[in-house]
Design a protein around this motif. Structure first.
Motif, PDB file in Angstrom:
ATOM      1  N   LEU A   1      52.198  25.928 -60.625  1.00 11.85           N
ATOM      2  CA  LEU A   1      51.460  27.107 -60.178  1.00 11.85           C
ATOM      3  C   LEU A   1      52.052  28.384 -60.758  1.00 11.85           C
ATOM      4  O   LEU A   1      51.325  29.274 -61.213  1.00 11.85           O
TER       5      LEU A   1
ATOM      6  N   ALA B   1      46.273  24.550 -49.091  1.00 11.06           N
ATOM      7  CA  ALA B   1      46.708  25.899 -48.723  1.00 11.06           C
ATOM      8  C   ALA B   1      46.356  26.196 -47.263  1.00 11.06           C
ATOM      9  O   ALA B   1      47.201  26.668 -46.494  1.00 11.06           O
TER      10      ALA B   1
ATOM     11  N   PHE C   1      43.040  21.522 -53.508  1.00 12.85           N
ATOM     12  CA  PHE C   1      44.120  22.503 -53.449  1.00 12.85           C
ATOM     13  C   PHE C   1      43.898  23.552 -52.357  1.00 12.85           C
ATOM     14  O   PHE C   1      44.833  23.942 -51.668  1.00 12.85           O
TER      15      PHE C   1
ATOM     16  N   ILE D   1      48.151  28.998 -54.653  1.00  9.15           N
ATOM     17  CA  ILE D   1      46.835  28.337 -54.742  1.00  9.15           C
ATOM     18  C   ILE D   1      45.723  29.354 -54.497  1.00  9.15           C
ATOM     19  O   ILE D   1      44.728  29.390 -55.228  1.00  9.15           O
TER      20      ILE D   1
ATOM     21  N   LEU E   1      42.748  23.323 -62.357  1.00  6.39           N
ATOM     22  CA  LEU E   1      41.886  23.310 -61.183  1.00  6.39           C
ATOM     23  C   LEU E   1      40.547  22.676 -61.531  1.00  6.39           C
ATOM     24  O   LEU E   1      39.967  22.960 -62.576  1.00  6.39           O
TER      25      LEU E   1
END
Length: 183
Positions: free
Chosen positions: A24, A81, A77, A156, A31
């Protein structure tokens, strides 16, 4: 052997979290974005937390005036988060603290709010909450986090061109606001 397995799983999760934070940080996360309903993602995240026998008695209220609010995102993702943030509200507060999770679509902005009237976060901890490896002074012994969850969540959300902000005061609770542009 069960203790060894538990420690092995913990180490494996920690290594995966470390790997993810570096990916990240260096914008190396591929993604898989497509249109997803954030209302469904949040609802499922809350249900999964409440399905854990350890947290089944927690009071998490989900508020959405709309059944569908879509965002071009990577569902896996973003779910992670949201899970990190809501899970923190659960584990860092007493069992009787009500947690409210809301989502709304205002003009071209999606606003997600997670708030409680729980223990709150000390001012000195608040500025470091999104740093990697940081575990605040409010973290009890029973919580075995790595200190990477909130850093991962922020990264994220930012990878989805979103913003995250946290406000808190000891004894008054915490509010996390997540904003995404919806255009």
């Amino acid at each position: 052997s069960s203790v060894m397995l538990e420690k092995c799983n913990y180490m494996n999760g920690l290594i995966e979290d470390l790997r993810l934070t570096y990916r990240l940080k260096n914008n190396q996360l591929p993604l898989q974005k497509k249109e997803h309903n954030l209302v469904d993602i949040l609802r499922e995240t809350i249900i999964n937390i409440l399905n854990n026998p350890k947290y089944e008695n927690r009071n998490i209220e989900f508020i959405s005036k709309e059944e569908s609010i879509y965002l071009n995102c990577d569902e896996k993702f973003l779910e992670r988060a949201f899970n990190n943030i809501i899970y923190n509200a659960v584990v860092h507060n007493d069992e009787n603290v009500k947690i409210k999770v809301s989502i709304e679509n205002i003009k071209e902005e999606i606003i997600i709010t997670i708030k409680d009237k729980g223990k709150g976060i000390a001012k000195e901890d608040l500025s470091k909450i999104f740093e990697r490896y940081y575990r605040g002074t409010n973290t009890g012994e029973s919580h075995k986090g790595s200190g990477l969850g909130m850093a991962i969540s922020k990264a994220i959300i930012e990878a989805h061109n979103g913003k995250i902000k946290i406000e808190s005061k000891i004894g008054s609770g915490t509010k996390v606001a997540i904003n995404f542009k919806n255009y």
